[in-house]
Design a protein around this motif. Sequence first.
Motif, PDB file in Angstrom:
ATOM      1  N   PHE A 113       0.842  -1.205   0.000  1.00 21.32           N
ATOM      2  CA  PHE A 113       0.000   0.000   0.000  1.00 21.32           C
ATOM      3  C   PHE A 113       0.874   1.250   0.000  1.00 21.32           C
ATOM      4  O   PHE A 113       0.578   2.224  -0.688  1.00 21.32           O
ATOM      5  N   GLU A 114       1.943   1.222   0.792  1.00 22.88           N
ATOM      6  CA  GLU A 114       2.806   2.394   0.910  1.00 22.88           C
ATOM      7  C   GLU A 114       3.766   2.548  -0.268  1.00 22.88           C
ATOM      8  O   GLU A 114       4.252   3.638  -0.511  1.00 22.88           O
ATOM      9  N   SER A 115       4.038   1.472  -0.968  1.00 22.38           N
ATOM     10  CA  SER A 115       4.935   1.562  -2.129  1.00 22.38           C
ATOM     11  C   SER A 115       4.156   1.847  -3.413  1.00 22.38           C
ATOM     12  O   SER A 115       4.753   2.163  -4.433  1.00 22.38           O
ATOM     13  N   GLY A 116       2.847   1.710  -3.349  1.00 24.80           N
ATOM     14  CA  GLY A 116       2.023   1.986  -4.520  1.00 24.80           C
ATOM     15  C   GLY A 116       1.841   0.799  -5.440  1.00 24.80           C
ATOM     16  O   GLY A 116       1.256   0.937  -6.508  1.00 24.80           O
ATOM     17  N   THR A 117       2.301  -0.389  -5.035  1.00 24.92           N
ATOM     18  CA  THR A 117       2.131  -1.567  -5.885  1.00 24.92           C
ATOM     19  C   THR A 117       0.779  -2.235  -5.669  1.00 24.92           C
ATOM     20  O   THR A 117       0.396  -3.117  -6.440  1.00 24.92           O
ATOM     21  N   ALA A 118       0.061  -1.828  -4.626  1.00 19.48           N
ATOM     22  CA  ALA A 118      -1.301  -2.301  -4.371  1.00 19.48           C
ATOM     23  C   ALA A 118      -2.055  -1.171  -3.683  1.00 19.48           C
ATOM     24  O   ALA A 118      -1.444  -0.284  -3.080  1.00 19.48           O
ATOM     25  N   GLU A 119      -3.373  -1.197  -3.786  1.00 21.38           N
ATOM     26  CA  GLU A 119      -4.200  -0.204  -3.105  1.00 21.38           C
ATOM     27  C   GLU A 119      -5.123  -0.899  -2.126  1.00 21.38           C
ATOM     28  O   GLU A 119      -5.668  -1.960  -2.435  1.00 21.38           O
ATOM     29  N   PRO A 120      -5.313  -0.297  -0.968  1.00 19.43           N
ATOM     30  CA  PRO A 120      -6.249  -0.886  -0.008  1.00 19.43           C
ATOM     31  C   PRO A 120      -7.677  -0.783  -0.539  1.00 19.43           C
ATOM     32  O   PRO A 120      -8.004   0.143  -1.296  1.00 19.43           O
ATOM     33  N   ASP A 121      -8.518  -1.745  -0.124  1.00 13.44           N
ATOM     34  CA  ASP A 121      -9.927  -1.632  -0.487  1.00 13.44           C
ATOM     35  C   ASP A 121     -10.556  -0.547   0.389  1.00 13.44           C
ATOM     36  O   ASP A 121      -9.904   0.010   1.281  1.00 13.44           O
ATOM     37  N   ALA A 122     -11.829  -0.245   0.148  1.00 12.37           N
ATOM     38  CA  ALA A 122     -12.492   0.858   0.854  1.00 12.37           C
ATOM     39  C   ALA A 122     -12.499   0.649   2.366  1.00 12.37           C
ATOM     40  O   ALA A 122     -12.271   1.589   3.132  1.00 12.37           O
TER      41      ALA A 122
ATOM     42  N   MET B  70     -10.095   2.105   7.680  1.00  7.01           N
ATOM     43  CA  MET B  70      -9.414   1.689   8.892  1.00  7.01           C
ATOM     44  C   MET B  70      -8.059   2.400   9.018  1.00  7.01           C
ATOM     45  O   MET B  70      -7.679   2.837  10.111  1.00  7.01           O
ATOM     46  N   ILE B  71      -7.329   2.538   7.917  1.00 11.96           N
ATOM     47  CA  ILE B  71      -6.052   3.258   7.925  1.00 11.96           C
ATOM     48  C   ILE B  71      -6.272   4.704   8.345  1.00 11.96           C
ATOM     49  O   ILE B  71      -5.549   5.239   9.189  1.00 11.96           O
TER      50      ILE B  71
ATOM     51  N   SER C  72      -8.875  11.560   7.715  1.00 14.55           N
ATOM     52  CA  SER C  72     -10.001  11.124   6.894  1.00 14.55           C
ATOM     53  C   SER C  72      -9.505  10.429   5.629  1.00 14.55           C
ATOM     54  O   SER C  72      -8.358  10.618   5.206  1.00 14.55           O
ATOM     55  N   VAL C  73     -10.395   9.659   5.035  1.00 18.04           N
ATOM     56  CA  VAL C  73     -10.086   9.021   3.754  1.00 18.04           C
ATOM     57  C   VAL C  73      -9.790  10.099   2.709  1.00 18.04           C
ATOM     58  O   VAL C  73      -8.877   9.944   1.893  1.00 18.04           O
ATOM     59  N   GLU C  74     -10.524  11.184   2.769  1.00 15.44           N
ATOM     60  CA  GLU C  74     -10.313  12.277   1.811  1.00 15.44           C
ATOM     61  C   GLU C  74      -8.892  12.823   1.900  1.00 15.44           C
ATOM     62  O   GLU C  74      -8.263  13.113   0.888  1.00 15.44           O
ATOM     63  N   ARG C  75      -8.398  12.960   3.135  1.00 17.62           N
ATOM     64  CA  ARG C  75      -7.019  13.466   3.303  1.00 17.62           C
ATOM     65  C   ARG C  75      -6.008  12.455   2.787  1.00 17.62           C
ATOM     66  O   ARG C  75      -4.995  12.835   2.228  1.00 17.62           O
ATOM     67  N   LEU C  76      -6.273  11.160   2.962  1.00 19.53           N
ATOM     68  CA  LEU C  76      -5.368  10.149   2.411  1.00 19.53           C
ATOM     69  C   LEU C  76      -5.317  10.255   0.885  1.00 19.53           C
ATOM     70  O   LEU C  76      -4.292   9.970   0.278  1.00 19.53           O
ATOM     71  N   HIS C  77      -6.421  10.700   0.295  1.00 22.34           N
ATOM     72  CA  HIS C  77      -6.468  10.893  -1.158  1.00 22.34           C
ATOM     73  C   HIS C  77      -5.917  12.249  -1.586  1.00 22.34           C
ATOM     74  O   HIS C  77      -5.925  12.575  -2.768  1.00 22.34           O
ATOM     75  N   GLY C  78      -5.455  13.047  -0.630  1.00 24.93           N
ATOM     76  CA  GLY C  78      -4.797  14.301  -0.980  1.00 24.93           C
ATOM     77  C   GLY C  78      -5.573  15.567  -0.715  1.00 24.93           C
ATOM     78  O   GLY C  78      -5.112  16.657  -1.059  1.00 24.93           O
ATOM     79  N   ALA C  79      -6.759  15.461  -0.105  1.00 29.17           N
ATOM     80  CA  ALA C  79      -7.518  16.671   0.219  1.00 29.17           C
ATOM     81  C   ALA C  79      -6.719  17.504   1.223  1.00 29.17           C
ATOM     82  O   ALA C  79      -6.000  16.960   2.059  1.00 29.17           O
TER      83      ALA C  79
END
Length: 109
Positions: free
Chosen positions: A36-45, A50-51, A58-65
Amino acid sequence: MSALSDHIRQEREYVGYGVDHMAETLKISPDEYVAFESGTAEPDAEQLEMIARLCGTSVERLHGAPLQTDPHVTEALAGRNLTAEDVYQVHRFAELLQHLGTAEPEGIR
């Protein structure tokens, strides 16, 4: 490395958790979490939620908000001789505290 993977790593490091702790809580192997952290896989929703909760964000901040600033915090900081980084860190800590006050998903203790 994707923006998502970079944000996941940054937020994990912010709260001081190790890869093993994150993997154990998500009930996956450390190698799967590292992906997940290397970008070779993405976590599911569900994993992404949970992360976010583990990291007090927030999930939004993990996506760059951008970090949402609290007007009360901004007012309390007014007139103090703080750098922009100091102000950011205070707002990030306020966000962490806010998210820690929310209900934890199953498995996070």
